[in-house]
Design a protein around this motif. Sequence first.
Motif, PDB file in Angstrom:
ATOM      1  N   LYS A 177     -13.787  -2.749   0.222  1.00 42.87           N
ATOM      2  CA  LYS A 177     -14.009  -1.516   0.978  1.00 42.87           C
ATOM      3  C   LYS A 177     -15.264  -0.800   0.497  1.00 42.87           C
ATOM      4  O   LYS A 177     -15.511  -0.699  -0.697  1.00 42.87           O
ATOM      5  CB  LYS A 177     -12.805  -0.578   0.819  1.00 42.87           C
ATOM      6  N   GLU A 229      -9.544   5.868   2.756  1.00 44.72           N
ATOM      7  CA  GLU A 229      -8.516   4.949   2.284  1.00 44.72           C
ATOM      8  C   GLU A 229      -7.189   5.718   2.235  1.00 44.72           C
ATOM      9  O   GLU A 229      -7.003   6.589   1.402  1.00 44.72           O
ATOM     10  CB  GLU A 229      -8.884   4.440   0.882  1.00 44.72           C
ATOM     11  N   GLU A 243      -7.839   6.875   8.578  1.00 43.37           N
ATOM     12  CA  GLU A 243      -8.514   5.572   8.618  1.00 43.37           C
ATOM     13  C   GLU A 243      -9.661   5.571   9.627  1.00 43.37           C
ATOM     14  O   GLU A 243     -10.714   4.980   9.374  1.00 43.37           O
ATOM     15  CB  GLU A 243      -7.489   4.490   8.971  1.00 43.37           C
ATOM     16  N   HIS A 271      -7.706  -6.175   7.443  1.00 44.08           N
ATOM     17  CA  HIS A 271      -7.060  -5.552   8.599  1.00 44.08           C
ATOM     18  C   HIS A 271      -6.537  -6.658   9.502  1.00 44.08           C
ATOM     19  O   HIS A 271      -7.306  -7.523   9.937  1.00 44.08           O
ATOM     20  CB  HIS A 271      -8.053  -4.670   9.350  1.00 44.08           C
ATOM     21  N   SER A 298     -14.475  -8.462   1.869  1.00 45.83           N
ATOM     22  CA  SER A 298     -13.304  -7.629   2.171  1.00 45.83           C
ATOM     23  C   SER A 298     -13.217  -6.404   1.274  1.00 45.83           C
ATOM     24  O   SER A 298     -12.245  -5.661   1.329  1.00 45.83           O
ATOM     25  CB  SER A 298     -12.023  -8.465   2.015  1.00 45.83           C
ATOM     26  N   ASP A 338      -2.465  -3.415   7.363  1.00 43.01           N
ATOM     27  CA  ASP A 338      -3.455  -3.750   6.345  1.00 43.01           C
ATOM     28  C   ASP A 338      -2.759  -4.462   5.198  1.00 43.01           C
ATOM     29  O   ASP A 338      -1.566  -4.246   4.945  1.00 43.01           O
ATOM     30  CB  ASP A 338      -4.147  -2.488   5.815  1.00 43.01           C
ATOM     31  N   ILE A 377      -9.193  -5.337   0.961  1.00 40.02           N
ATOM     32  CA  ILE A 377      -8.263  -5.054   2.058  1.00 40.02           C
ATOM     33  C   ILE A 377      -8.643  -5.861   3.291  1.00 40.02           C
ATOM     34  O   ILE A 377      -9.822  -6.049   3.588  1.00 40.02           O
ATOM     35  CB  ILE A 377      -8.240  -3.541   2.378  1.00 40.02           C
TER      36      ILE A 377
END
Length: 460
Positions: free
Chosen positions: A156, A188, A183, A67, A154, A54, A65
């Motif tokens: 969260k 988080e 996760e 991925h 992006s 990440d 974040i």
Amino acid sequence: MNKVVVGSEEWCSFPELGIPTIKARVDSGAKTSALHAINIAPFIKNESNWVKFDINPIQNNSKTIIHCEAPLIDKRIVKSSSGFREQRYVILTNLKIGETTWSIEVTLTNRDTMGFRMLLGREAMSGRILVDPAQQFLLGQPTSDTLKEIYKNSEKAPSGLRIGLLASNPELYSNKRIMEAGEMRGHEMHFLNIKECYMKLDAKKPEIHYRGGKILNEFDAIIPRIRPSITFYGCALTRQFEALNVFCLNSSTAITQSRDKLFSLQLLLHSGIGIPTTGFANSPLDTDDLIKMVGGSPLIIKLLEGTQGKGVVLAETKKAAESVINAFKSLNANILVQEFIKEANGKDLRLFVVDGKVVATIQREAMPGEFRANIHLGGTASVIKATAEEKKIAIKAAKAMDLKVAGVDIIRSSKGPLLLEVNSSPGLEGIETATNKDIAGEMIKAIEKNFKLDTTKTLT
């Protein structure tokens, strides 16, 4: 080939990783390139080695974040500008600067304490870039509004908890599994290296900082996994999180007392839990009676300050016992003397307790010829069904030690099951592999249960 002219700082992108823009430090003094990465985990894809990770692409913004995953091409030791040597995963991916795209090698590392999420080294620049160190952003830079628009998808979702894993080695199986389990359940997760944390003691504004000055006060929960050699400092950090009203899966007090072998045995006995007959004395003058107290030789001698499985000696004769005990006493070392359970035949049980429930049990057996001093030192692990009495002892022991997570070691004897030790940071690899149970997930569920029961806290 026309070379791209850049300044000492530029914005670039990694199309294959899904990173639309990231600020890079252009440094011809650095040989290799480095990209900020957290939650790094290698895996197999199409029979090839890959790595997933990440990234928070914007400095000082942990909410955004991405991925990522990429083919893994190497794992090498890299020396940082501060002289620190670190083993890093290396990937090969496309870099885009301006209108030019080419493939570069990038090492993955946590750059939270650095000023840039990306470092572009000279190997990646060779033959393609000219650097004007007096200039910056010659290829343009996005505004804050543009960045917000680019990364709007992006962010969260605020549905999970912010959980820190306080430990020493992010590559350890147990730690990687806990991060993965958190996760998978939508939380988080942050790996907090104990040695890189430090604290501010203040009546009005206590703080915990991470190397580089990042403040770690905004966690919902902490999972302490403290190796014996750093018990003092690890427990001090755990107490500081507790002072900040952060829920700790195992409390600092519980961990501290579990590491004191004599105190923990006294707590267990006070709760009516049977242990092998044990003796403790201060003076070498009492050695003879101490040996008689535990039934004579053979007997076990354990250093109080020893870690699990270490500092343990089997004395097969009275003379050998006297020699070892007196040698330790001459060094002012505190020891326990314990009866040897011969009928156990090199076997013990590990019962894994999470939140007052035995979630898995294995039997551990020594390799042929291996010494086992009433304690696990290696060998093989197999699935076994614990008896109702053994489960009761394990749950009772964890409760006596006030541990929500505990590895409870029990030995079967002619006197019935006897408790050997309670471990506050039990490993997951052997027991998860043998039983195929998601113990890491059970640990995360125990944290979730705490927040469901405590209505004064909300998921952040």
